[in-house]
Design a protein around this motif. Structure first.
Motif, mmCIF file in Angstrom:
data_model
loop_
_atom_site.group_PDB
_atom_site.id
_atom_site.type_symbol
_atom_site.label_atom_id
_atom_site.label_comp_id
_atom_site.label_asym_id
_atom_site.label_seq_id
_atom_site.Cartn_x
_atom_site.Cartn_y
_atom_site.Cartn_z
ATOM 1 N N ARG A 148 -7.653 8.311 -28.248
ATOM 2 C CA ARG A 148 -8.050 7.866 -29.765
ATOM 3 C C ARG A 148 -6.271 7.258 -30.028
ATOM 4 O O ARG A 148 -5.801 6.649 -30.855
ATOM 5 N N LEU A 149 -5.593 7.524 -29.508
ATOM 6 C CA LEU A 149 -3.815 7.486 -29.753
ATOM 7 C C LEU A 149 -3.643 6.510 -28.835
ATOM 8 O O LEU A 149 -3.558 5.331 -29.668
ATOM 9 N N GLU A 150 -3.861 5.493 -28.533
ATOM 10 C CA GLU A 150 -4.196 4.266 -27.462
ATOM 11 C C GLU A 150 -4.401 3.614 -29.062
ATOM 12 O O GLU A 150 -3.564 2.274 -28.738
ATOM 13 N N CYS A 151 -5.371 3.509 -29.343
ATOM 14 C CA CYS A 151 -6.247 2.647 -30.196
ATOM 15 C C CYS A 151 -5.421 2.546 -31.351
ATOM 16 O O CYS A 151 -5.646 1.756 -32.032
ATOM 17 N N ALA A 152 -5.273 4.268 -32.017
ATOM 18 C CA ALA A 152 -4.372 3.661 -33.741
ATOM 19 C C ALA A 152 -3.334 3.245 -33.516
ATOM 20 O O ALA A 152 -2.977 2.835 -34.185
ATOM 21 N N SER A 153 -2.369 3.499 -32.290
ATOM 22 C CA SER A 153 -0.866 2.522 -31.670
ATOM 23 C C SER A 153 -1.162 1.275 -32.090
ATOM 24 O O SER A 153 -0.762 0.581 -32.695
ATOM 25 N N GLN A 154 -2.305 0.879 -31.245
ATOM 26 C CA GLN A 154 -2.809 -0.885 -31.389
ATOM 27 C C GLN A 154 -3.076 -1.517 -32.393
ATOM 28 O O GLN A 154 -2.401 -2.432 -32.934
ATOM 29 N N ALA A 155 -4.381 -0.181 -33.198
ATOM 30 C CA ALA A 155 -3.590 -0.891 -34.573
ATOM 31 C C ALA A 155 -3.772 -0.867 -35.541
ATOM 32 O O ALA A 155 -3.847 -1.101 -36.836
ATOM 33 N N ASP A 156 -2.178 -0.384 -35.304
ATOM 34 C CA ASP A 156 -1.199 0.042 -36.445
ATOM 35 C C ASP A 156 -1.253 0.862 -37.724
ATOM 36 O O ASP A 156 -0.952 0.756 -38.561
ATOM 37 N N PHE A 157 -2.058 1.742 -37.249
ATOM 38 C CA PHE A 157 -2.602 2.784 -38.038
ATOM 39 C C PHE A 157 -1.327 3.887 -39.024
ATOM 40 O O PHE A 157 -0.131 3.822 -37.332
ATOM 41 N N VAL A 158 -0.694 4.221 -39.473
ATOM 42 C CA VAL A 158 -0.088 5.224 -39.486
ATOM 43 C C VAL A 158 -1.070 6.312 -39.004
ATOM 44 O O VAL A 158 -2.462 6.804 -39.519
ATOM 45 N N ILE A 159 -0.186 8.113 -38.386
ATOM 46 C CA ILE A 159 -0.664 8.417 -37.496
ATOM 47 C C ILE A 159 -0.552 10.080 -37.826
ATOM 48 O O ILE A 159 0.843 9.500 -37.652
ATOM 49 N N VAL A 160 -1.524 10.676 -38.154
ATOM 50 C CA VAL A 160 -1.460 11.905 -38.957
ATOM 51 C C VAL A 160 -2.121 13.057 -38.024
ATOM 52 O O VAL A 160 -2.766 13.278 -37.247
ATOM 53 N N LEU A 161 -0.717 13.976 -37.414
ATOM 54 C CA LEU A 161 -1.218 14.821 -35.833
ATOM 55 C C LEU A 161 -1.198 16.364 -36.409
ATOM 56 O O LEU A 161 -0.812 16.363 -36.424
ATOM 57 N N THR A 221 2.120 19.789 -39.577
ATOM 58 C CA THR A 221 1.422 18.728 -39.211
ATOM 59 C C THR A 221 2.317 16.989 -39.169
ATOM 60 O O THR A 221 3.602 17.587 -39.460
ATOM 61 N N VAL A 222 2.017 16.617 -38.764
ATOM 62 C CA VAL A 222 3.266 15.244 -37.771
ATOM 63 C C VAL A 222 2.623 13.864 -38.313
ATOM 64 O O VAL A 222 1.203 13.766 -37.937
ATOM 65 N N PHE A 223 3.326 12.795 -38.652
ATOM 66 C CA PHE A 223 3.451 12.166 -39.702
ATOM 67 C C PHE A 223 3.999 10.777 -38.934
ATOM 68 O O PHE A 223 5.302 10.904 -38.695
ATOM 69 N N ILE A 224 3.393 9.206 -38.172
ATOM 70 C CA ILE A 224 4.016 8.745 -36.948
ATOM 71 C C ILE A 224 3.505 7.334 -38.016
ATOM 72 O O ILE A 224 2.278 6.839 -38.129
ATOM 73 N N GLY A 225 4.353 6.709 -38.533
ATOM 74 C CA GLY A 225 4.534 5.436 -38.844
ATOM 75 C C GLY A 225 3.990 5.082 -38.792
ATOM 76 O O GLY A 225 4.210 4.561 -37.388
ATOM 77 N N ASN A 226 4.103 3.253 -39.400
ATOM 78 C CA ASN A 226 2.820 1.672 -38.524
ATOM 79 C C ASN A 226 4.627 1.050 -38.510
ATOM 80 O O ASN A 226 5.774 1.143 -39.141
#
Length: 253
Positions: A148-161, A221-226
Motif C-alpha cells: 500500500r505504501l509503494e502504490c500510494a507513493s507511485q500514485a502521488d497521493f498525499v499519505i497520512v500514516l 499522525t504523520v503527513f507525507i506530501g505529494n
C-alpha cells in the motif's frame, strides 16, 4: 420491536469542544456509555450522572459485545471511539456482531478523525487527493502495508500514516520511510501532529529524510506530501500546503 438503541459515536481527536453537537446530544440522552478506558476518561467528568463501562486495550470484541448486550436489555447505549468510529474504529466490528442481536438497532455518528484535525494544525496538506494507511500490523500483514505504501507513493497521493510507531514496532516508521524514499525525494515536505487536542499537543513540519529518523508514538499522525506539497511562511509560522490546481484550472479557461 426494538428493545434498545446502540449509537456508535466518534469523539474526535481529544478536544471536548470538537465533539459534534449530534454526538453530544446522544451522550446527554443515553442510559450508559461504553468504550476503551482512555476514551472514557476524556468525557467522564462531563457526564457525572451516566453509567460508564470500559475495557482495556485488546478487549475490543468484549467491549462491542457488552454494548450490544446492554442495548438488548433495553438500554439506550452510546459506544465511543476516538476520532471517527468508522476510520480505524469499531463501527465495523459492531455491525459484524450485530446479527446475533436482532432486536438492537445500531446507528453510527461521525467524528473528526486525526487526519482532519492534524491537518488543520499543520496547515492544509489534504486539499487534493490523499490516502490513509495504518502502520499497525495487528490486523494487517506487514507485506500488505508495504504494498500500500509503494502504490500510494507511485500514485502521488498525499499519505497520512496512523499508528506510526509503538514500543513493539519501534522501527516501523523508519521502514515505511525507506519504502517511500524509493519513489519520493528526501526533500518531500512532511509533518506530524501528536496528542491532537490534548495536553502536550505538538506539531512539526520536516522533510521525508528527517522524518525517517524521527521517534514518535501511537498518539502521532504523520503527513507525507505529494509532488506539489509545499511549505508556506505565514505570520503564525510555517504551514504545510498541497495546492489543488486552481492555476491549472485558470489556464484551461
Amino acid at each position: 420491536m426494538m428493545k434498545g438503541f446502540l449509537i456508535v459515536a466518534g469523539l474526535g481527536s481529544g478536544k471536548f469542544s470538537q465533539i459534534t453537537s449530534e454526538v453530544l446530544d446522544a451522550l446527554k440522552n443515553c442510559d450508559c456509555i461504553i468504550g476503551y478506558e482512555k476514551y472514557i476518561s476524556l468525557i467522564k467528568g462531563h457526564f457525572p450522572n451516566k453509567e460508564f463501562f470500559s475495557t482495556p486495550m485488546k478487549k475490543e470484541e468484549e467491549r462491542c459485545r457488552l454494548a450490544l448486550q446492554m442495548a438488548e436489555m433495553g438500554k439506550n447505549v452510546v459506544f465511543v471511539c476516538s476520532g471517527d468510529s468508522g476510520v480505524y474504529g469499531l463501527a465495523g466490528l459492531i455491525y459484524e456482531m450485530s446479527p446475533d442481536f436482532p432486536n438492537v438497532e445500531v446507528f453510527v455518528l461521525p467524528g473528526i478523525t486525526a487526519a482532519l484535525s492534524g491537518a488543520s494544525i499543520l496547515g492544509a496538506p489534504l486539499i487534493h487527493d490523499f490516502c490513509l494507511i495504518s502502520l499497525s500490523d495487528l490486523m494487517t500483514p506487514w507485506e500488505k502495508i508495504e504494498k500500500r505504501l509503494e502504490c500510494a507513493s507511485q500514485a502521488d497521493f498525499v499519505i497520512v500514516l496512523y499508528n506510526p510507531m509503538s514500543r513493539s514496532r519501534a522501527d516501523y516508521l523508519f521502514k515505511a520511510c525507506e519504502i517511500l524514499l524509493k519513489k519520493l525525494s528526501e526533500k518531500t515536505p512532511c509533518g506530524y501532529a501528536r496528542n491532537i487536542g490534548r495536553e502536550g499537543e505538538e506539531a512539526k513540519i520536516l522533510t521525508l529524510g528527517e522524518l525517517k529518523s524521527t521517534k514518535l508514538d501511537m498518539f502521532a499522525t504523520v503527513f507525507i506530501g505529494n509532488s506539489s506539497t509545499k511549505v508556506i511562511e505565514t505570520p503564525s509560522g510555517k504551514k504545510l500546503v498541497t495546492p489543488r490546481g486552481y492555476e491549472f484550472e485558470k489556464s484551461e479557461e
